[in-house]
Design a protein around this motif. Structure first.
Motif, PDB file in Angstrom:
ATOM      1  N   ALA A   1       0.844  -1.195   0.000  1.00  0.00           N
ATOM      2  CA  ALA A   1       0.000   0.000   0.000  1.00  0.00           C
ATOM      3  C   ALA A   1       0.876   1.240   0.000  1.00  0.00           C
ATOM      4  N   ILE A   2       0.366   2.293  -0.622  1.00  0.00           N
ATOM      5  CA  ILE A   2       1.046   3.581  -0.562  1.00  0.00           C
ATOM      6  C   ILE A   2       0.024   4.648  -0.193  1.00  0.00           C
ATOM      7  N   HIS A   3       0.468   5.592   0.615  1.00  0.00           N
ATOM      8  CA  HIS A   3      -0.340   6.763   0.968  1.00  0.00           C
ATOM      9  C   HIS A   3       0.254   7.944   0.228  1.00  0.00           C
ATOM     10  N   VAL A   4      -0.560   8.542  -0.612  1.00  0.00           N
ATOM     11  CA  VAL A   4      -0.106   9.568  -1.530  1.00  0.00           C
ATOM     12  C   VAL A   4      -0.690  10.920  -1.122  1.00  0.00           C
ATOM     13  N   HIS A   5       0.188  11.817  -0.730  1.00  0.00           N
ATOM     14  CA  HIS A   5      -0.178  13.200  -0.440  1.00  0.00           C
ATOM     15  C   HIS A   5       1.093  14.014  -0.412  1.00  0.00           C
ATOM     16  N   ASP A   6       0.958  15.320  -0.480  1.00  0.00           N
ATOM     17  CA  ASP A   6       2.112  16.217  -0.576  1.00  0.00           C
ATOM     18  C   ASP A   6       2.122  17.170   0.616  1.00  0.00           C
ATOM     19  N   ASN A   7       3.260  17.791   0.828  1.00  0.00           N
ATOM     20  CA  ASN A   7       3.403  18.799   1.881  1.00  0.00           C
ATOM     21  C   ASN A   7       4.630  19.653   1.583  1.00  0.00           C
ATOM     22  N   ASP A   8       4.896  20.593   2.467  1.00  0.00           N
ATOM     23  CA  ASP A   8       6.016  21.518   2.279  1.00  0.00           C
ATOM     24  C   ASP A   8       7.295  21.076   2.987  1.00  0.00           C
ATOM     25  N   GLY A   9       7.306  19.858   3.496  1.00  0.00           N
ATOM     26  CA  GLY A   9       8.473  19.354   4.209  1.00  0.00           C
ATOM     27  C   GLY A   9       8.528  19.792   5.659  1.00  0.00           C
ATOM     28  N   VAL A  10       7.544  20.578   6.092  1.00  0.00           N
ATOM     29  CA  VAL A  10       7.522  21.087   7.469  1.00  0.00           C
ATOM     30  C   VAL A  10       6.237  20.670   8.198  1.00  0.00           C
TER      31      VAL A  10
ATOM     32  N   HIS B   1      -1.198  17.294   3.925  1.00  0.00           N
ATOM     33  CA  HIS B   1      -1.995  16.379   3.105  1.00  0.00           C
ATOM     34  C   HIS B   1      -2.593  17.073   1.877  1.00  0.00           C
ATOM     35  N   ARG B   2      -1.709  17.663   1.076  1.00  0.00           N
ATOM     36  CA  ARG B   2      -2.108  18.349  -0.154  1.00  0.00           C
ATOM     37  C   ARG B   2      -2.189  17.350  -1.308  1.00  0.00           C
ATOM     38  N   ILE B   3      -2.838  17.766  -2.375  1.00  0.00           N
ATOM     39  CA  ILE B   3      -2.878  16.963  -3.598  1.00  0.00           C
ATOM     40  C   ILE B   3      -1.448  16.848  -4.126  1.00  0.00           C
ATOM     41  N   PRO B   4      -1.021  15.652  -4.544  1.00  0.00           N
ATOM     42  CA  PRO B   4       0.325  15.500  -5.092  1.00  0.00           C
ATOM     43  C   PRO B   4       0.593  16.514  -6.205  1.00  0.00           C
ATOM     44  N   GLY B   5       1.705  17.218  -6.062  1.00  0.00           N
ATOM     45  CA  GLY B   5       2.096  18.214  -7.041  1.00  0.00           C
ATOM     46  C   GLY B   5       1.564  19.606  -6.766  1.00  0.00           C
ATOM     47  N   GLU B   6       0.682  19.750  -5.780  1.00  0.00           N
ATOM     48  CA  GLU B   6       0.105  21.063  -5.472  1.00  0.00           C
ATOM     49  C   GLU B   6       0.740  21.734  -4.260  1.00  0.00           C
ATOM     50  N   ALA B   7       1.721  21.119  -3.669  1.00  0.00           N
ATOM     51  CA  ALA B   7       2.436  21.765  -2.565  1.00  0.00           C
ATOM     52  C   ALA B   7       3.516  22.625  -3.196  1.00  0.00           C
ATOM     53  N   SER B   8       3.191  23.865  -3.444  1.00  0.00           N
ATOM     54  CA  SER B   8       4.106  24.752  -4.175  1.00  0.00           C
ATOM     55  C   SER B   8       5.234  25.216  -3.262  1.00  0.00           C
ATOM     56  N   HIS B   9       6.166  24.333  -3.058  1.00  0.00           N
ATOM     57  CA  HIS B   9       7.295  24.619  -2.179  1.00  0.00           C
ATOM     58  C   HIS B   9       8.469  23.790  -2.653  1.00  0.00           C
ATOM     59  N   ARG B  10       9.646  24.307  -2.497  1.00  0.00           N
ATOM     60  CA  ARG B  10      10.835  23.570  -2.972  1.00  0.00           C
ATOM     61  C   ARG B  10      11.055  22.274  -2.189  1.00  0.00           C
ATOM     62  N   ASN B  11      10.435  22.139  -1.012  1.00  0.00           N
ATOM     63  CA  ASN B  11      10.587  20.918  -0.221  1.00  0.00           C
ATOM     64  C   ASN B  11       9.419  19.958  -0.389  1.00  0.00           C
ATOM     65  N   ALA B  12       8.650  20.110  -1.464  1.00  0.00           N
ATOM     66  CA  ALA B  12       7.531  19.198  -1.730  1.00  0.00           C
ATOM     67  C   ALA B  12       8.083  17.821  -2.113  1.00  0.00           C
ATOM     68  N   VAL B  13       7.209  16.825  -2.113  1.00  0.00           N
ATOM     69  CA  VAL B  13       7.599  15.466  -2.494  1.00  0.00           C
ATOM     70  C   VAL B  13       8.121  15.467  -3.932  1.00  0.00           C
ATOM     71  N   ASP B  14       9.200  14.755  -4.169  1.00  0.00           N
ATOM     72  CA  ASP B  14       9.745  14.582  -5.517  1.00  0.00           C
ATOM     73  C   ASP B  14       9.008  13.406  -6.157  1.00  0.00           C
TER      74      ASP B  14
ATOM     75  N   GLU C   1      -3.726   4.975  -1.791  1.00  0.00           N
ATOM     76  CA  GLU C   1      -4.715   5.791  -1.108  1.00  0.00           C
ATOM     77  C   GLU C   1      -4.314   7.253  -1.161  1.00  0.00           C
ATOM     78  N   LEU C   2      -5.229   8.076  -1.661  1.00  0.00           N
ATOM     79  CA  LEU C   2      -5.033   9.523  -1.611  1.00  0.00           C
ATOM     80  C   LEU C   2      -5.436   9.975  -0.216  1.00  0.00           C
ATOM     81  N   GLU C   3      -4.490  10.462   0.550  1.00  0.00           N
ATOM     82  CA  GLU C   3      -4.767  10.926   1.913  1.00  0.00           C
ATOM     83  C   GLU C   3      -4.775  12.442   1.905  1.00  0.00           C
ATOM     84  N   LEU C   4      -5.929  13.020   1.642  1.00  0.00           N
ATOM     85  CA  LEU C   4      -5.992  14.460   1.449  1.00  0.00           C
ATOM     86  C   LEU C   4      -6.800  15.139   2.550  1.00  0.00           C
ATOM     87  N   LYS C   5      -6.351  16.318   2.913  1.00  0.00           N
ATOM     88  CA  LYS C   5      -7.073  17.121   3.893  1.00  0.00           C
ATOM     89  C   LYS C   5      -8.112  17.950   3.137  1.00  0.00           C
ATOM     90  N   THR C   6      -9.361  17.745   3.504  1.00  0.00           N
ATOM     91  CA  THR C   6     -10.432  18.506   2.853  1.00  0.00           C
ATOM     92  C   THR C   6     -11.194  19.389   3.840  1.00  0.00           C
TER      93      THR C   6
END
Length: 186
Positions: A105-114, A118-131, A153-158
């Motif tokens: 299983a994988i949990h897919v979400h993005d963040n700013d590294g801090v 739980h952002r949409i993958p690719g929408e964490a507009s920060h240089r420390n977002a997930v590669d 699983e998309l683990e998103l904060k809504t």
């Protein structure tokens, strides 16, 4: 998918972490096996507690969760949370190379590294977002896409979205598009 015990703010050795988790998870694994359910151990966010900044948070690295799964038995799977790994400062490709065919299983979400936003993958507009390119390559080399029974699983904060249906549907559409892009890359 279950989180291992993580004691933020309390200094303990790796051996203590491992023994505490074995004591807690062994009965759960036995019951899951008895019922034909596969239990998966998830990596945790390795954010040190402010009073212990040099503390390594056990359960945050691939080597931690694979060692725990090894001790729990061959039926135990692994779950990789990309947002947690990003908060820990880990390269997805490097960590995924440590995982084996137990990655179920994988949990897919993005963040700013801090913050665990739980952002949409690719929408964490920060240089420390997930590669996500490194993540897709790591998953591809792991053989994850070809494995039966895998789960993304998309683990998103809504909770911070307005109640407006159109806004929520647009958010869902962007999330699904991001998941399809990741799936296509692996």
């Amino acid at each position: 998918v279950i989180h291992p015990i993580v004691r933020h703010g309390s200094v303990c050795s790796y051996d203590k972490w491992l023994s505490d988790n074995l004591a807690f998870l062994s009965p759960l694994c036995e019951e899951a096996t008895r019922r034909g359910v596969r239990l998966c151990i998830e990596n945790m966010a390795g954010i040190p507690y402010p009073t212990h900044p040099s503390e390594e948070v056990y359960g945050s690295r691939a080597t931690h969760i694979t060692a725990l799964a090894d001790r729990l038995g061959k039926g135990v799977g692994l779950c990789w949370d990309f947002g947690h790994a990003n908060l820990t400062g880990l390269c997805p490709f490097t960590e995924l190379s440590e995982l084996d065919d137990r990655l179920a299983a994988i949990h897919v979400h993005d963040n700013d590294g801090v913050r665990d936003t739980h952002r949409i993958p690719g929408e964490a507009s920060h240089r420390n977002a997930v590669d996500w390119d490194a993540a897709a390559l790591g998953l591809r080399l792991n053989g994850y896409a070809a494995r039966a029974g895998r789960c993304m699983e998309l683990e998103l904060k809504t909770s911070d979205l307005p109640a407006d249906r159109a806004v929520r549907l647009a958010h869902a559409a962007r999330a699904i598009a991001a998941a399809r892009t990741i799936a296509a890359g692996i």
